[in-house]
Design an enzyme around this catalytic site. Sequence first.
Site, PDB file in Angstrom:
ATOM      1  N   ARG A  71       0.830  -1.196   0.000  1.00  0.00           N
ATOM      2  CA  ARG A  71       0.000   0.000   0.000  1.00  0.00           C
ATOM      3  C   ARG A  71       0.871   1.254   0.000  1.00  0.00           C
ATOM      4  O   ARG A  71       0.500   2.287  -0.551  1.00  0.00           O
ATOM      5  CB  ARG A  71      -0.939   0.007   1.214  1.00  0.00           C
ATOM      6  CG  ARG A  71      -1.750   1.288   1.343  1.00  0.00           C
ATOM      7  CD  ARG A  71      -2.935   1.142   2.299  1.00  0.00           C
ATOM      8  NE  ARG A  71      -2.626   0.390   3.495  1.00  0.00           N
ATOM      9  CZ  ARG A  71      -2.003   0.899   4.565  1.00  0.00           C
ATOM     10  NH1 ARG A  71      -1.592   2.151   4.571  1.00  0.00           N
ATOM     11  NH2 ARG A  71      -1.777   0.147   5.632  1.00  0.00           N
ATOM     12  N   LYS A  82      -8.543   6.700 -19.165  1.00  0.00           N
ATOM     13  CA  LYS A  82      -8.898   7.206 -20.484  1.00  0.00           C
ATOM     14  C   LYS A  82      -7.693   7.169 -21.433  1.00  0.00           C
ATOM     15  O   LYS A  82      -7.200   6.110 -21.773  1.00  0.00           O
ATOM     16  CB  LYS A  82      -9.485   8.609 -20.335  1.00  0.00           C
ATOM     17  CG  LYS A  82     -10.530   8.754 -19.225  1.00  0.00           C
ATOM     18  CD  LYS A  82     -11.686   7.781 -19.338  1.00  0.00           C
ATOM     19  CE  LYS A  82     -12.877   8.131 -18.449  1.00  0.00           C
ATOM     20  NZ  LYS A  82     -12.635   8.117 -17.008  1.00  0.00           N
ATOM     21  N   TYR A  92     -17.385  17.403 -15.047  1.00  0.00           N
ATOM     22  CA  TYR A  92     -17.736  15.987 -15.100  1.00  0.00           C
ATOM     23  C   TYR A  92     -18.685  15.632 -13.958  1.00  0.00           C
ATOM     24  O   TYR A  92     -18.476  16.018 -12.805  1.00  0.00           O
ATOM     25  CB  TYR A  92     -16.457  15.145 -15.024  1.00  0.00           C
ATOM     26  CG  TYR A  92     -16.667  13.688 -14.714  1.00  0.00           C
ATOM     27  CD1 TYR A  92     -17.532  12.912 -15.481  1.00  0.00           C
ATOM     28  CD2 TYR A  92     -15.999  13.085 -13.655  1.00  0.00           C
ATOM     29  CE1 TYR A  92     -17.720  11.572 -15.190  1.00  0.00           C
ATOM     30  CE2 TYR A  92     -16.186  11.749 -13.370  1.00  0.00           C
ATOM     31  CZ  TYR A  92     -17.057  11.002 -14.135  1.00  0.00           C
ATOM     32  OH  TYR A  92     -17.245   9.668 -13.842  1.00  0.00           O
ATOM     33  N   ASP A 131      -7.960  19.153 -14.088  1.00  0.00           N
ATOM     34  CA  ASP A 131      -8.306  17.843 -14.633  1.00  0.00           C
ATOM     35  C   ASP A 131      -7.941  17.880 -16.115  1.00  0.00           C
ATOM     36  O   ASP A 131      -8.612  18.530 -16.919  1.00  0.00           O
ATOM     37  CB  ASP A 131      -9.800  17.579 -14.439  1.00  0.00           C
ATOM     38  CG  ASP A 131     -10.243  16.222 -14.977  1.00  0.00           C
ATOM     39  OD1 ASP A 131      -9.505  15.642 -15.801  1.00  0.00           O
ATOM     40  OD2 ASP A 131     -11.332  15.755 -14.596  1.00  0.00           O
TER      41      ASP A 131
END
Length: 379
Positions: A46, A195, A98, A170
């Site tokens: 982690r 994406k 978004y 973003d």
Amino acid sequence: MEFGTKAIHAGAEPDPSTGAIMTPIYQTSTYVQEAPGKNKGYEYARSQNPTREALETALAALENGKYGLCFSSGVAATDAVIKLLAPGDEVIAASDMYGGTYRLFTKVFEKFGIKFHFVDMQDAANISKYINANTKLIWLETPTNPLMNIVDIQAVANLAKGKNIIVCVDNTFASPYLQNPLDMGADIVMHSATKYLGGHSDVIHGCLVMNDKDLKDKLYFIQKSCGAVPGPQDCFLVLRGIKTLHVRMERHSENGEKIAHFLKNHPKVGKVYWPGFEDHPGHAIAKKQMRSFGGMISFTLKDETIAAANKVLSSTKLFSLAESLGGVESLINHPASMTHASIPREERIKNGLSDSLIRLSVGIEGADDLIEDLKKAIG
């Protein structure tokens, strides 16, 4: 160094034990230590993973940044940025953002005492009206999802300068190939690496890139403590994807331009949202801060009924009806019922996102085939 060279070589070192040219997938949850507190830089997956670190190095290089941090999704990366804040802090964000980000801001973080202002960011003066002593973050998208509005990154960064306000961009729609917000004064760049960075519709991933070490340390603490980290297989897939990012983005952009012009000249199409048109309100800014205009396009029909839009959405063969974007295959999307369904209808309509708006993620297939597909679907 040219972008394509960075895309292929950044973060990539031959495996020291085998000479493997591709970064190995370190599929492990923990690491053996020589003695308590004595390790080889890795303790628990982690906190650190060599595959993830290679990707973080590569992502930082692509955005001309010093530090990269990977997360299990773009929303998880966004979540980490908001966790830098405290109750009473205020955020200024785009009114046409978004839907998943809007939902995170309003449904999760508002109840913890963080105040969000959603404003039209096409004119930086609209942002300055909301800046006060409590403003700690300006969150922007450019181009925006799905209306393709353009925000002047440098102008927004100048507004925040000297005020202890973080500017986070973003950059998912543009990708690092088309735009590098850190070069224009932004403090953090966020990507849904699901994406364009991954590029093959086979991974969920997010990342942050920044230059400031103090900011990186705070975000790393959140990454480690809250645990929204990606697995090594996911990191490997993004590492593989970015090696072809430059050639894919060239084709996305070329195809996008051809399809945007086809739509604009179609007698049944109403408005086409694409910043490459000279009459687009943000064209001059897009031309200044982007290298090309990308493969994301939205449009409406002259018949603005839902029935007419649904006919197009259900009639394409090469454009698949699906959420997401940025893959090699072309996608068609209905934001009002899909990616932006979480935004109240009155808010969507007020911001220009109509019920009949259609969004395209133009892939890298043959442009003539894609145009023929749309031609048949629109009729």
